[in-house]
Design an enzyme around this catalytic site. Structure first.
Site, mmCIF file in Angstrom:
data_model
loop_
_atom_site.group_PDB
_atom_site.id
_atom_site.type_symbol
_atom_site.label_atom_id
_atom_site.label_comp_id
_atom_site.label_asym_id
_atom_site.label_seq_id
_atom_site.Cartn_x
_atom_site.Cartn_y
_atom_site.Cartn_z
ATOM 1 N N HIS A 65 0.834 -1.196 0.000
ATOM 2 C CA HIS A 65 0.000 0.000 0.000
ATOM 3 C C HIS A 65 0.868 1.246 0.000
ATOM 4 C CE1 HIS A 65 0.816 -1.049 4.218
ATOM 5 N NE2 HIS A 65 0.825 0.256 4.442
ATOM 6 N N CYS A 177 2.050 7.626 23.643
ATOM 7 C CA CYS A 177 3.377 7.798 24.224
ATOM 8 C C CYS A 177 3.692 9.286 24.268
ATOM 9 C CB CYS A 177 4.434 7.048 23.415
ATOM 10 S SG CYS A 177 4.659 7.660 21.729
#
Length: 658
Positions: A65, A177
């Protein structure tokens, strides 16, 4: 917009033997359908994406992709290979190939196609229907969702009606994060793959630096369990209340995904659920009952750092670029609002410097404001920002911002615990709390703690300026160890924040610290990339593929590029990375290298003092880490000796994985 896939975009007899040939065959169908305007350009974009990381999935699936300027609309082509094609999946070749094409800038389309397809591919009925399909039109309808996959009707086969399969266990997860870049998406991918292996449906909401798209409320409502893998607050966490929940750091989501899924299922089996949603600080809501003050403090500080990083990157790099164009005296240029000549490079350099200075000026207030936010939610923002601004006013700097944020959060928390008559509760968060908390924090910062912290900050700055010889080398080694110990975790962020704080008022010592920190942070991914190149047999196929991406990540100062290796083999990888980081940090300080940019890796080498010696320090540390990790992996347990006349087993000579 046309349908995502049509019969013309389906090849049920794909004869290609390699992934490049498969991509070309499917791309040619896209060209014929008017979905791709330039075959060669599009295939180059597909190959570039494939080089970053293999697109093969377990279960015989390949999903090449890319986003490309040569794509006119979101498109999916499908091919089925009888022989199978290697797309780098751990379990072997893929027979179901999906080529996904999205227009340039169509991130939402691209991710939507990928996520929708991934959910379908977890259903064995769906993949089985694709493998048995005989008509291109029906295959396209299956992929579009226009036709449900299923077994033939009983009258067609003469078989008894099949019993409906039990509904799979469904998990929703959130990953985040501090920087919202590497860990966030690595954890999401790990959880999704582990869910697929366990036959569990996992839907992940990545709360990253580019924002986040909330999970469908119905998906959350129908979920059987929840996983939080995060190092900063989970936004809108109350959505998930009342369900079996596992709450861990983001690294656990990368390295222990299968265990987390098993733990959620265990909690669901015994009926253990999370507490109902409550009005509390974001980071307190994330805390487990057994978490102590130290754990919560770490999380509060990491929240502040996570919001500070974009200001560091934008402001610091603009300032560094200004120095590169206009020289180090550009900081004395007059305001561009009063004096700007379009044809002079010094005017443009001054513009960049002054924009960067403004952005960098938000660093301490943002740090303080979001530390307070982590402790006390939105009411903490006003006193946090005020306290951070005062820290700059009294020259308390980065340390003052830390203290101001903690004070603001504590003051707001104390005010929130006071019982207030019902008629006054409506004005508390808008008027009373901001007013009282700002007064208290301002008083403390101006008259109580501000001056002592400013004195400490000045002493630290003077100490850094005077570092020479052995003292500088020791500090460089220590910073290198911190940068490489947890590969983007708390210690890494502490060392990085310490270095960035010095750039607010740069001097010779603080510029050396910034150089040592960035150099050491580049070592772990570069070392793992080099190790997989020179001794690939010591690593798994997936690690060798990760090693290719680690070259770019390391060169870009993204220490998280070494996480896949550390998660798989922490006892060998982390000590090796720390040794190399310590060598690089020490050498950078010994060589007197300086750096005015807070990020950029090798791409800001022109802004580095002593650039050749700087690169030498990085190369030396990378070599040390590479040699150590190869040595330690080479000492792993080997097969027992066999008699001399015994035939060699298959794969003899390959080191046994620990």
């Amino acid at each position: 917009m046309s349908e995502l896939i049509t019969a013309e975009l389906v090849d049920l007899d794909l004869s290609a033997e390699t992934k490049d040939a498969a991509a070309r065959a499917l791309a040619e169908r896209m060209v014929a359908a008017g979905r791709v305007t330039d075959l060669a350009g599009f295939l180059a974009d597909v190959a570039a994406r494939e080089a970053q990381m293999p697109t093969g999935l377990d279960g015989g699936i390949g999903i090449p992709h890319c986003r490309s300027t040569h794509v006119t609309e979101p498109t999916l082509a499908f091919g089925r290979s009888a022989a199978g094609i290697d797309f780098g999946a751990p379990d072997g070749p893929a027979d179901l190939i999906f080529l996904i094409a999205a227009p340039a800038g169509g991130d939402a389309d691209h991710l939507s196609i990928l996520s929708t397809l991934a959910r379908q591919l977890m259903d064995e009925t769906f993949t089985g229907a694709l493998r048995s399909a005989t008509e291109a039109e029906r295959t396209a309808a299956l992929i579009r969702g226009d036709e449900a996959p299923g077994e033939p009707a009983p009258e067609q086969t003469g078989a008894e009606p099949a019993q409906p399969a039990p509904a799979p266990f469904r998990i929703v997860a959130v990953t985040s994060c501090p920087t919202g870049i590497a860990h966030t998406y690595m954890a999401a991918e790990s959880l999704e793959q582990a869910g697929k292996a366990a036959g569990v449906e996992v839907a992940v909401e990545t709360q990253g630096s580019a924002g986040f798209q909330r999970l469908d409320p119905q998906l959350v409502a129908d979920a059987d369990g929840v996983i939080f893998a995060h190092d900063v607050e989970v936004r809108d966490k109350e959505r998930f209340a009342g369900k079996p929940t596992v709450d861990v750091g983001v690294k656990a989501g990368i390295g222990r995904a299968a265990e987390l899924i098993a733990e959620v299922r265990r909690k669901a089996a015994v009926g253990e659920v999370s507490a109902p949603a409550r009005a509390a600080a974001p980071m307190d809501k994330d805390a487990e009952p057994g978490d102590g003050f130290a754990t919560r403090l770490r999380t509060w500080l990491m929240t502040g750092v996570s919001y500070m990083v974009p200001f560091v990157a934008a402001g610091g790099l603009l300032i560094a670029l200004a120095f590169a164009i206009g020289g180090y005296t550009i900081n004395k240029a007059p305001s561009v609002a009063d004096h700007f000549l379009w044809t002079e490079s010094t005017s443009w350099a001054a513009l960049l410097f002054q924009i960067g200075t403004v952005a960098f000026g938000f660093l301490v207030p943002v740090l303080a404001g979001f530390i307070a936010y982590g402790m006390a939610d939105r009411p903490g923002l006003v006193p946090g920002f005020v306290g951070g601004a005062i820290a700059l006013t009294v020259n308390a700097g980065f340390l003052g911002g830390l203290i101001a944020g903690l004070l603001a959060g504590a003051v707001v928390t104390a005010i929130q615990r006071v019982r207030i008559p019902a008629p006054l509760r409506g004005i508390m968060p808008v008027v009373v709390i901001p007013l009282l908390s700002s007064v208290v924090v301002g008083f403390l910062m101006f008259l109580v703690v501000g001056k002592p912290i400013a004195a400490l900050q000045k002493g630290l700055t003077d100490w850094l300026s005077g570092l020479t010889g052995a003292n500088a080398v020791i500090l460089g080694a220590l910073l290198g160890l911190m940068m490489c110990f947890d590969l983007g975790g708390p210690l890494n962020k502490v060392a990085y924040a310490f270095a960035v704080g010095g750039l607010a008022n740069p001097n010779a010592g603080s510029l050396k610290v910034m150089a040592a920190v960035m150099a050491a942070g580049m070592v772990p991914p570069l070392a793992m990339a080099l190790a997989t190149t020179v001794r690939g047999r010591l690593f798994t196929k997936a690690e060798r593929e990760n090693g290719k991406a680690a070259w770019v990540l390391g060169a870009s100062f993204i220490t998280e590029g070494a996480i896949p290796f550390a998660a798989a083999d922490p006892l060998r990888v982390i000590p090796s990375a720390m040794a190399g980081g310590a060598v690089t940090g020490a050498l950078s300080m010994a060589f007197g290298c300086t750096l005015r940019a807070p990020h950029g890796g090798i791409f800001v080498v022109p802004l580095i003092g002593q650039p050749l010696l700087y690169l030498l320090a990085i190369a030396a540390g990378t070599g040390v880490s590479t040699a150590l990790v190869i040595l330690l992996k080479g000492l792993r347990k080997r097969p027992h000796p066999r008699p001399a006349d015994s035939p060699a087993p298959d794969g003899a000579g390959v080191t046994v994985a620990a």
